[in-house]
Design a protein around this motif. Structure first.
Motif, mmCIF file in Angstrom:
data_model
loop_
_atom_site.group_PDB
_atom_site.id
_atom_site.type_symbol
_atom_site.label_atom_id
_atom_site.label_comp_id
_atom_site.label_asym_id
_atom_site.label_seq_id
_atom_site.Cartn_x
_atom_site.Cartn_y
_atom_site.Cartn_z
ATOM 1 N N CYS A 19 0.833 -1.207 0.000
ATOM 2 C CA CYS A 19 0.000 0.000 0.000
ATOM 3 C C CYS A 19 0.869 1.259 0.000
ATOM 4 C CB CYS A 19 -0.953 0.007 1.190
ATOM 5 S SG CYS A 19 -2.248 -1.236 1.069
ATOM 6 N N ALA A 20 1.934 1.246 0.800
ATOM 7 C CA ALA A 20 2.867 2.379 0.821
ATOM 8 C C ALA A 20 3.558 2.533 -0.524
ATOM 9 C CB ALA A 20 3.897 2.196 1.933
ATOM 10 N N TYR A 21 3.865 1.413 -1.161
ATOM 11 C CA TYR A 21 4.487 1.456 -2.498
ATOM 12 C C TYR A 21 3.537 2.108 -3.502
ATOM 13 C CZ TYR A 21 5.933 -0.202 -7.084
ATOM 14 O OH TYR A 21 6.272 -0.277 -8.403
ATOM 15 N N ALA A 22 2.295 1.645 -3.523
ATOM 16 C CA ALA A 22 1.322 2.194 -4.474
ATOM 17 C C ALA A 22 1.039 3.675 -4.191
ATOM 18 C CB ALA A 22 0.029 1.382 -4.419
ATOM 19 N N ALA A 23 0.794 3.995 -2.929
ATOM 20 C CA ALA A 23 0.511 5.389 -2.572
ATOM 21 C C ALA A 23 1.738 6.268 -2.787
ATOM 22 C CB ALA A 23 0.051 5.473 -1.114
ATOM 23 N N GLY A 24 2.902 5.759 -2.412
ATOM 24 C CA GLY A 24 4.134 6.524 -2.608
ATOM 25 C C GLY A 24 4.430 6.767 -4.067
ATOM 26 N N SER A 25 4.250 5.742 -4.886
ATOM 27 C CA SER A 25 4.486 5.896 -6.327
ATOM 28 C C SER A 25 3.512 6.905 -6.933
ATOM 29 C CB SER A 25 4.336 4.552 -7.044
ATOM 30 O OG SER A 25 5.326 3.651 -6.622
ATOM 31 N N ALA A 26 2.235 6.763 -6.582
ATOM 32 C CA ALA A 26 1.233 7.697 -7.106
ATOM 33 C C ALA A 26 1.479 9.112 -6.590
ATOM 34 C CB ALA A 26 -0.162 7.228 -6.724
ATOM 35 N N GLY A 27 1.799 9.229 -5.300
ATOM 36 C CA GLY A 27 2.034 10.545 -4.712
ATOM 37 C C GLY A 27 3.243 11.250 -5.295
ATOM 38 N N VAL A 28 4.326 10.511 -5.446
ATOM 39 C CA VAL A 28 5.536 11.120 -6.012
ATOM 40 C C VAL A 28 5.294 11.510 -7.465
ATOM 41 C CG1 VAL A 28 7.935 10.683 -6.663
ATOM 42 C CG2 VAL A 28 7.110 9.972 -4.428
ATOM 43 N N THR A 29 4.622 10.652 -8.215
ATOM 44 C CA THR A 29 4.316 10.969 -9.615
ATOM 45 C C THR A 29 3.456 12.220 -9.701
ATOM 46 O OG1 THR A 29 4.440 8.637 -10.197
ATOM 47 C CG2 THR A 29 3.296 10.065 -11.738
ATOM 48 N N TRP A 30 2.435 12.296 -8.852
ATOM 49 C CA TRP A 30 1.575 13.482 -8.843
ATOM 50 C C TRP A 30 2.385 14.724 -8.478
ATOM 51 C CZ3 TRP A 30 0.345 17.191 -5.316
ATOM 52 C CH2 TRP A 30 -0.692 18.064 -5.670
ATOM 53 N N ALA A 31 3.217 14.618 -7.441
ATOM 54 C CA ALA A 31 4.006 15.773 -6.994
ATOM 55 C C ALA A 31 4.966 16.248 -8.076
ATOM 56 C CB ALA A 31 4.769 15.421 -5.716
ATOM 57 N N VAL A 32 5.605 15.320 -8.762
ATOM 58 C CA VAL A 32 6.543 15.689 -9.818
ATOM 59 C C VAL A 32 5.803 16.370 -10.970
ATOM 60 C CG1 VAL A 32 8.062 14.720 -11.598
ATOM 61 C CG2 VAL A 32 8.301 13.989 -9.222
ATOM 62 N N ASP A 33 4.608 15.866 -11.292
ATOM 63 C CA ASP A 33 3.841 16.434 -12.404
ATOM 64 C C ASP A 33 3.179 17.761 -12.070
ATOM 65 O OD1 ASP A 33 4.508 14.253 -13.934
ATOM 66 O OD2 ASP A 33 2.572 13.234 -13.690
ATOM 67 N N ALA A 35 3.916 19.927 -9.100
ATOM 68 C CA ALA A 35 4.602 20.875 -8.222
ATOM 69 C C ALA A 35 6.015 21.098 -8.739
ATOM 70 C CB ALA A 35 4.637 20.338 -6.792
ATOM 71 N N ASP A 36 6.533 22.224 -8.413
ATOM 72 C CA ASP A 36 7.892 22.551 -8.824
ATOM 73 C C ASP A 36 8.855 22.093 -7.729
ATOM 74 O OD1 ASP A 36 9.960 23.590 -10.333
ATOM 75 O OD2 ASP A 36 9.811 25.577 -9.398
ATOM 76 N N LEU A 37 9.281 20.824 -7.823
ATOM 77 C CA LEU A 37 10.141 20.233 -6.798
ATOM 78 C C LEU A 37 11.602 20.304 -7.217
ATOM 79 C CD1 LEU A 37 8.139 16.957 -6.091
ATOM 80 C CD2 LEU A 37 8.001 19.104 -4.854
ATOM 81 N N SER A 38 12.444 20.484 -6.238
ATOM 82 C CA SER A 38 13.871 20.424 -6.538
ATOM 83 C C SER A 38 14.259 18.967 -6.801
ATOM 84 C CB SER A 38 14.682 20.980 -5.364
ATOM 85 O OG SER A 38 14.583 20.106 -4.255
ATOM 86 N N THR A 39 15.382 18.783 -7.444
ATOM 87 C CA THR A 39 15.853 17.428 -7.737
ATOM 88 C C THR A 39 16.097 16.650 -6.457
ATOM 89 O OG1 THR A 39 16.886 18.275 -9.747
ATOM 90 C CG2 THR A 39 17.603 16.123 -8.988
ATOM 91 N N GLY A 40 16.669 17.293 -5.463
ATOM 92 C CA GLY A 40 16.927 16.626 -4.188
ATOM 93 C C GLY A 40 15.654 16.162 -3.507
ATOM 94 N N LEU A 41 14.621 16.996 -3.547
ATOM 95 C CA LEU A 41 13.342 16.628 -2.936
ATOM 96 C C LEU A 41 12.686 15.482 -3.718
ATOM 97 C CD1 LEU A 41 11.235 17.089 -0.763
ATOM 98 C CD2 LEU A 41 10.245 18.886 -2.214
ATOM 99 N N THR A 42 12.797 15.521 -5.028
ATOM 100 C CA THR A 42 12.241 14.444 -5.845
ATOM 101 C C THR A 42 12.907 13.115 -5.500
ATOM 102 O OG1 THR A 42 11.775 15.994 -7.644
ATOM 103 C CG2 THR A 42 11.819 13.656 -8.201
ATOM 104 N N TYR A 43 14.230 13.121 -5.401
ATOM 105 C CA TYR A 43 14.952 11.896 -5.026
ATOM 106 C C TYR A 43 14.563 11.448 -3.618
ATOM 107 C CZ TYR A 43 18.051 11.644 -9.066
ATOM 108 O OH TYR A 43 18.560 11.490 -10.329
ATOM 109 N N SER A 44 14.395 12.385 -2.728
ATOM 110 C CA SER A 44 14.002 12.038 -1.352
ATOM 111 C C SER A 44 12.612 11.425 -1.314
ATOM 112 C CB SER A 44 14.039 13.279 -0.460
ATOM 113 O OG SER A 44 15.352 13.784 -0.386
#
Length: 132
Positions: A19-33, A35-44
């Motif tokens: 569940c954390a994998y699915a939510a984390g993957s979806a959340g990170v994908t949404w955030a990258v698409d 929000a204007d995230l720095s590269t370091g934050l994206t990797y984190s």
């Protein structure tokens, strides 16, 4: 340890990890698409699904070590089938990409392919051996 207790311990870690994998993957994908995230934050942020994958595999490893030899053999056969499935899909599709100009297959999909193939194979091997 009884197979029932080992299974209960397995699912208490595996289900939240997936569940954390699915939510984390979806959340990170949404955030990258969106929000204007720095590269370091994206990797984190990408560490969330990566750590979840680690815990899912760790739970499976622990489960295989807690059950008897016969049930462990079934788990190992299922895992080998899952790995073989990933290798066939990755190598086969990679060859199609290289030689036939097939569309690119994101490697992200290899993990779900593994878990589906592994789970299906383990269920078939269990049923064939009349276990559970």
């Amino acid at each position: 340890m009884s197979p029932e207790l080992a299974t209960k311990r397995y699912f208490t870690i595996f289900i939240p990890a997936i569940c954390a994998y699915a939510a984390g993957s979806a959340g990170v994908t949404w955030a990258v698409d969106n929000a204007d995230l720095s590269t370091g934050l994206t990797y984190s942020l990408a560490l969330v699904p990566i750590l979840a994958i680690f815990f899912a595999f760790w739970a499976h490893w622990r489960f295989a070590n807690e059950i008897d030899e016969f049930l462990r053999l079934i788990q190992i056969k299922g895992t080998l089938f899952g790995i073989a499935s990933v290798m066939v899909v990755a190598s086969g599709w990679g060859t199609l990409e290289m030689l036939a100009d097939a569309p690119r297959l994101p490697v992200f999909w290899l993990l779900p392919i593994f878990w589906v193939a592994q789970s299906a194979a383990t269920a078939v091997f269990s049923k064939r051996e009349s276990v559970f």
